[in-house]
Design an enzyme around this catalytic site. Structure first.
Site, PDB file in Angstrom:
ATOM      1  N   ARG A  56       0.932  -1.168   0.083  1.00  0.00           N
ATOM      2  CA  ARG A  56       0.009  -0.071   0.059  1.00  0.00           C
ATOM      3  C   ARG A  56       0.856   1.176   0.025  1.00  0.00           C
ATOM      4  NH1 ARG A  56      -3.169  -1.668  -1.995  1.00  0.00           N
ATOM      5  NH2 ARG A  56      -5.298  -1.981  -1.490  1.00  0.00           N
TER       6      ARG A  56
ATOM      7  N   GLU B  14      -1.762   8.449  -5.779  1.00  0.00           N
ATOM      8  CA  GLU B  14      -1.918   7.693  -6.908  1.00  0.00           C
ATOM      9  C   GLU B  14      -2.689   8.232  -8.122  1.00  0.00           C
ATOM     10  OE1 GLU B  14      -2.614   3.522  -6.407  1.00  0.00           O
ATOM     11  OE2 GLU B  14      -0.546   3.036  -5.298  1.00  0.00           O
TER      12      GLU B  14
ATOM     13  N   HIS C 237       0.758   0.211  -9.767  1.00  0.00           N
ATOM     14  CA  HIS C 237      -0.061  -0.382  -8.830  1.00  0.00           C
ATOM     15  C   HIS C 237      -0.551  -1.591  -9.618  1.00  0.00           C
ATOM     16  CE1 HIS C 237      -3.115  -0.256  -5.386  1.00  0.00           C
ATOM     17  NE2 HIS C 237      -3.110  -1.348  -5.576  1.00  0.00           N
TER      18      HIS C 237
HETATM   19  C1  3PG Z   1      -5.870  -4.755  -4.029  1.00  0.00           C
HETATM   20  O1  3PG Z   1      -5.880  -4.307  -2.676  1.00  0.00           O
HETATM   21  O2  3PG Z   1      -6.621  -6.014  -3.836  1.00  0.00           O
HETATM   22  C2  3PG Z   1      -4.912  -4.495  -4.752  1.00  0.00           C
HETATM   23  O3  3PG Z   1      -3.995  -3.177  -4.220  1.00  0.00           O
HETATM   24  C3  3PG Z   1      -5.372  -4.219  -6.063  1.00  0.00           C
HETATM   25  O4  3PG Z   1      -5.676  -2.990  -6.178  1.00  0.00           O
HETATM   26  P1  3PG Z   1      -6.413  -2.813  -7.727  1.00  0.00           P
HETATM   27  O5  3PG Z   1      -7.731  -3.628  -7.836  1.00  0.00           O
HETATM   28  O6  3PG Z   1      -6.864  -1.413  -7.949  1.00  0.00           O
HETATM   29  O7  3PG Z   1      -5.728  -3.555  -8.795  1.00  0.00           O
END
Ligand code: 3PG
Length: 532
Positions: free
Chosen positions: A236, A265, A284
């Protein structure tokens, strides 16, 4: 028209969309990159649930735009730091996530970043693209034989530990929730955070972002890391103080860092870290695989569909209880019924509710309390009460809630649920019920009077002096006012005191005239009509 509508604030896999469509649920997708204002405006049109990934912030304003119709937010993924869970709870919106679907992808991406960083993959590829052939500049480091320090060993951390061990790394773990037995089974060594920082050649973070973990890796902790160590954060944004990391990389104290997640982000243009030669990053992408997206999209759609169709709050992460054993579910319904009877019986605002349950097999009485509060407050609370916000609604109304459980019922029943309410001024009522043969609800006590009655339909509670002829007079008064009595029960208190309680189950509601006629009978002490 579909009964339920779901707003897809972020896109999910076609398999997930199909779950909604095949279930007759309308799923409407927000356009890519829609502004918060557009999302709020859409929600105001009326949606029962909303699906988000990490790109959408479901903050208090967004959630409030959706209520009262909005009942659930489903996170197609694991992290819920983009959902204001406190606001959701206040608003009675269930929050659900799917912690399993992207575990493997996130773990593999962590390993990918580890390798990419140790072998300068992005930098060397970039150099090659620029027409160069720089081999010495990109001499890397082997992972085999190095120490990987994991801050957190939950689902993803455990996978990373197994993969790292397969590569030949020694794995140290700091995680207060991992037992020595679990650690031994996973082939890792538990240690303190300071030991982890001091010994890790590569530190990898696998904890959620909370107030306690924000800036977990700050300047002070970076300074405690070995000279030449590396850092990976595929968990995170916000866990790492990015300014401090920049300094640690620029000074050469850290040999490298790899981030998949950022404080903000996307990171702002010209983010200093992106210019550093010893820094590797991805936007991400931890869960961005076809497999993970198919899984999380499908899983969250299934959870939301089930929730919308059944009102079952067990998958919500913001209900104040764990699962209720199947056998004890009828008690939840009974608790709600007793709460609803109390709501109609109480002569004024309730100041205290005390709920006790006696019976083996149910150690958490909270679902019963929530159900009871729902029954008690639903009709008088704007926006309604559900399992998510029941405790909060009670607090807001200044109701003192007491709960207790006892293993063996003194009563001889398999289980006995007793709910007592107090009104301002000190008066109160007590109702107790049980479930017979695991499915038949029974009211067994009303203000100390013993009973045996199914709490369903229109009940007329009639307290009277315990003298001959009262039942005949009351029953005939009911009859002469054109009402049919479906059932009747009589009860006395354990201590003989010259009073009794008659409960009539009526086929239709008694009007004020009938109730007044009953009250006018000299032996009648009090009459109350409730709908169970
Ligand atoms: C999560 O918490 O499941 C991951 O960080 C994935 O995030 P995302 O769905 O934005 O790819």
């Amino acid at each position: 028209m579909s009964k339920f509508r779901v707003l897809l604030a972020d896109p999910i896999s076609p398999r997930g969309v199909a779950v909604f469509e095949e279930g007759g649920i309308e799923a409407l997708a927000m356009p890519k990159g829609a502004a918060k204002g557009d999302l709020c405006a859409r929600l105001r049109e009326g949606f029962d649930a909303m699906v988000v990934r990490s790109a959408t912030r479901a903050d208090a304003e967004v959630l409030a735009s959706g209520v009262p119709r909005l009942r659930a937010v489903g996170r197609a993924g694991v992290g819920i730091d983009n959902v204001d869970v406190e606001a959701a709870t206040r608003l009675g919106v269930a929050v659900m996530n799917v912690p399993d679907g992207n575990t493997l992808s996130a773990a593999e991406h962590t390993m990918a970043l580890l390798f990419a960083m140790a072998r300068h993959l992005p930098q060397s590829f970039q150099s090659l693209r620029e027409g160069k052939w720089e081999r010495a500049a990109f001499t890397g480091a082997e992972l085999h034989g190095k120490t990987l320090g994991l801050a957190g060993m939950g689902r993803i951390g455990s996978r990373v530990a197994a993969m790292a061990r397969a590569v030949g790394m020694r794995v140290l773990v700091h995680d207060p929730y991992v037992s020595p037995e679990q650690a031994e089974k996973a082939g890792v060594t538990l240690c303190s955070l300071d030991e982890l920082l001091a010994q890790a050649d590569v530190l990898s973070l696998h904890v959620p972002l909370t107030d306690a973990t924000r800036n977990l890796v700050n300047a002070e902790r970076l300074a405690k890391m070995k000279n030449g160590a590396r850092l990976v954060n595929c968990a995170r944004g916000g866990l790492v103080d990015e300014k401090a990391l920049f300094e640690a990389l620029r000074s050469g104290h850290l040999a490298g860092a790899a981030l998949d997640v950022f404080e903000q982000e996307p990171p702002p243009a010209g983010h200093p870290l992106l210019a550093l030669p010893n820094f590797v990053a991805t936007p991400h992408l931890g869960a961005a695989t076809g497999e993970a997206q198919e899984a999380v999209g499908f899983q969250i759609a299934v959870k939301l569909k089930k929730f919308l169709e059944t009102e079952n709050f067990e998958d919500a992460i913001n209900v104040p209880f764990r699962r209720v054993p199947e056998d004890w579910k009828p008690y939840t319904k009974l608790a709600q019924t007793l709460g609803a009877i109390h709501a109609q019986w109480a002569a004024g605002p309730v100041s205290a509710l005390s709920l006790s349950f006696e019976g083996a097999g149910l150690d958490d009485v909270r679902p019963l309390t929530c159900a009871c509060l729902k029954g008690l407050l639903d009709a008088v609370t704007e926006g309604g009460v559900n399992f998510v916000n029941a405790m909060q609604r009670a607090r807001e109304r200044g109701i003192e809630v007491k709960e207790s459980t006892g293993v063996s019922p003194r009563s001889g029943y398999e289980g006995l649920l007793r709910v007592e309410i107090r009104m301002n001024g000190g008066t109160g009522h007590v109702l107790a019920g049980t479930i017979l043969e695991k499915r038949h609800p029974r009211l067994v006590e009303v203000d100390g009077y013993h009973m045996d009655l199914e709490p369903a339909g229109i009940l007329l509670l009639l307290e009277n002096r315990d003298v001959p002829g009262v039942l005949g007079r009351t029953a005939s008064t009911i009859g002469t006012h054109g009402l049919n009595i479906a059932e009747c029960r009589l009860g006395r208190r354990a201590r003989e005191e010259g009073r009794a309680l008659a409960v009539f189950v009526l086929d239709s509601e008694a009007d004020e005239r009938t109730l007044a006629a009953l009250r006018a009978i000299p032996e009648v002490i009090g009459v109350k009509q409730v709908r169970a």
